[in-house]
Design a protein around this motif. Structure first.
Motif, PDB file in Angstrom:
ATOM      1  N   HIS A 209       0.850  -1.197   0.000  1.00 53.02           N
ATOM      2  CA  HIS A 209       0.000   0.000   0.000  1.00 53.02           C
ATOM      3  C   HIS A 209       0.880   1.240   0.000  1.00 53.02           C
ATOM      4  CE1 HIS A 209      -2.504   3.224   1.818  1.00 53.02           C
ATOM      5  NE2 HIS A 209      -3.410   2.716   0.992  1.00 53.02           N
ATOM      6  N   LEU A 219      -3.050   0.494  -4.133  1.00 56.20           N
ATOM      7  CA  LEU A 219      -2.699  -0.858  -3.716  1.00 56.20           C
ATOM      8  C   LEU A 219      -2.043  -1.574  -4.884  1.00 56.20           C
ATOM      9  CD1 LEU A 219      -3.136  -2.542  -1.073  1.00 56.20           C
ATOM     10  CD2 LEU A 219      -4.910  -3.757  -2.347  1.00 56.20           C
ATOM     11  N   LEU A 258      -7.825  -6.574   3.183  1.00 62.86           N
ATOM     12  CA  LEU A 258      -7.517  -5.325   2.487  1.00 62.86           C
ATOM     13  C   LEU A 258      -8.320  -4.146   3.010  1.00 62.86           C
ATOM     14  CD1 LEU A 258      -7.142  -6.617  -1.182  1.00 62.86           C
ATOM     15  CD2 LEU A 258      -5.392  -6.367   0.591  1.00 62.86           C
ATOM     16  N   TYR A 261      -6.727  -1.001   4.550  1.00 65.41           N
ATOM     17  CA  TYR A 261      -6.129   0.053   3.746  1.00 65.41           C
ATOM     18  C   TYR A 261      -7.203   0.949   3.127  1.00 65.41           C
ATOM     19  CZ  TYR A 261      -2.025  -3.037   3.794  1.00 65.41           C
ATOM     20  OH  TYR A 261      -0.973  -3.837   4.164  1.00 65.41           O
ATOM     21  N   TYR A 263      -7.722   2.742  -0.245  1.00 66.08           N
ATOM     22  CA  TYR A 263      -7.149   2.765  -1.583  1.00 66.08           C
ATOM     23  C   TYR A 263      -8.247   3.006  -2.618  1.00 66.08           C
ATOM     24  CZ  TYR A 263      -8.625  -2.187  -1.789  1.00 66.08           C
ATOM     25  OH  TYR A 263      -9.356  -3.355  -1.757  1.00 66.08           O
ATOM     26  N   LEU A 266      -6.091   0.355  -7.703  1.00 63.41           N
ATOM     27  CA  LEU A 266      -5.424  -0.937  -7.520  1.00 63.41           C
ATOM     28  C   LEU A 266      -4.783  -1.338  -8.842  1.00 63.41           C
ATOM     29  CD1 LEU A 266      -6.631  -4.138  -5.738  1.00 63.41           C
ATOM     30  CD2 LEU A 266      -5.982  -4.280  -8.147  1.00 63.41           C
TER      31      LEU A 266
END
Length: 304
Positions: A209, A219, A258, A261, A263, A266
């Motif tokens: 990340h 990510l 995930l 995080y 984000y 990706l």
């Protein structure tokens, strides 16, 4: 520097290369410890696994020098500000795109090219000093030992971070290997860049990340999360080339992991990207895991 998205083909140097004799698998491109062909295993253990394949013609080994003579090289493309893709041209491997994250605390190579030459080293060095190398999983080890040594700094070779659950897949152990578990901040003094091991594709599969220059969150997922051709969805696979999916429970476990995080974008192991333009990659991953579980666990069988 190149314009965003436009690969820069690097010219080949005329002098003999330091890495010409480095042996690697001609399918996956992972470096080998043996210095001579007689010291090689009968087959590449990574390719003999059910996530990969041995070609119909049998196992074949090659060297960096052979690849260079056949026209191999490295192409570098800017994916977004401070994030660069490294793509091997006319080489070996499975088409992966290594990445370099540029930060004030030094750069991080995420996944590793299956090729190296002086021109490639010069270009990566031109992005700034490399502070760490981390592969998302064993298919992406590439020639990580050579890159670590080629970009060595005053303190020695660049640290190579290898997941503890997957360390047994190393065919050549880097001099500066650091085996780790759980979570990791690979760039000293920059806690905003972090790595963890959601597993799935491999038990030690890694994601990285990075906040991104805009702070929206990026990510780098390797093969932990694959981007579908319809980029509204993601997928979760044990083997992409052999069409072997992970279970619904594992897909949902990865998505839950995930959630730690933030984000909006990706990038997978190839050219797949979620969330550009418009963001929302984390939402795509969560709903994709739910859809994956519905199909894998039989809740959609009425449509078959």
């Amino acid at each position: 520097m190149t314009n965003p998205g436009q690969p820069a083909a690097l010219s080949e140097p005329s002098d003999p290369e330091l890495w010409d004799g480095l042996i690697l698998c001609a399918t996956c491109g992972v470096e080998q410890a043996a210095a001579h062909p007689e010291g090689l295993p009968a087959v590449c253990t990574i390719c003999a696994d059910d996530r990969q394949w041995i070609p119909a013609g049998g196992q074949r080994w090659t060297t960096v020098g052979e690849l260079r003579d056949a026209g191999a090289g490295l192409e570098v493309a800017e994916l977004e500000p401070d994030l660069w893709a490294l793509r091997v041209r006319a080489g070996v491997g499975i088409g992966q795109h290594a990445k370099v994250v540029v930060t004030p605390a030094g750069n991080l190579m995420v996944d590793v090219p299956t090729y190296i030459d002086a021109a490639a080293v010069q270009h990566v060095r031109g992005l700034g000093p490399l502070a760490g190398i981390i592969a998302s999983h064993p298919h992406m080890y590439g020639v990580q030992s050579a890159w670590s040594e080629a970009l060595a700094g005053p303190e020695g070779p660049v640290p190579v971070y290898v997941s503890e659950p997957d360390v047994g897949w190393l065919a050549r152990r880097p001099v500066a290997v650091h085996v780790w578990s759980g979570s990791l901040s690979p760039l000293a003094g920059l806690p905003g860049v972090s790595a963890s091991q959601p597993g799935g594709h491999f038990p030690g599969s890694v994601v990285v990340h990075w906040p991104g220059r805009d702070g929206a969150g990026v990510l780098l997922a390797g093969d932990t999360v694959g981007v579908a051709r319809d980029r509204r969805w993601a997928t979760f696979m044990r083997s992409f080339p052999n069409y072997l999916p992970l279970s619904g429970a594992v897909a949902e476990r990865i998505a839950a992991h995930l959630d730690r995080y933030r984000y909006e974008r990706l990038y997978d192991n190839f050219s797949g990207v979620l969330g550009v333009p418009g963001g929302g990659a984390s939402r795509v991953v969560r709903r994709s895991a739910s859809r994956h579980a519905d199909w894998a666990e039989g809740r959609m069988d009425h449509l078959t």
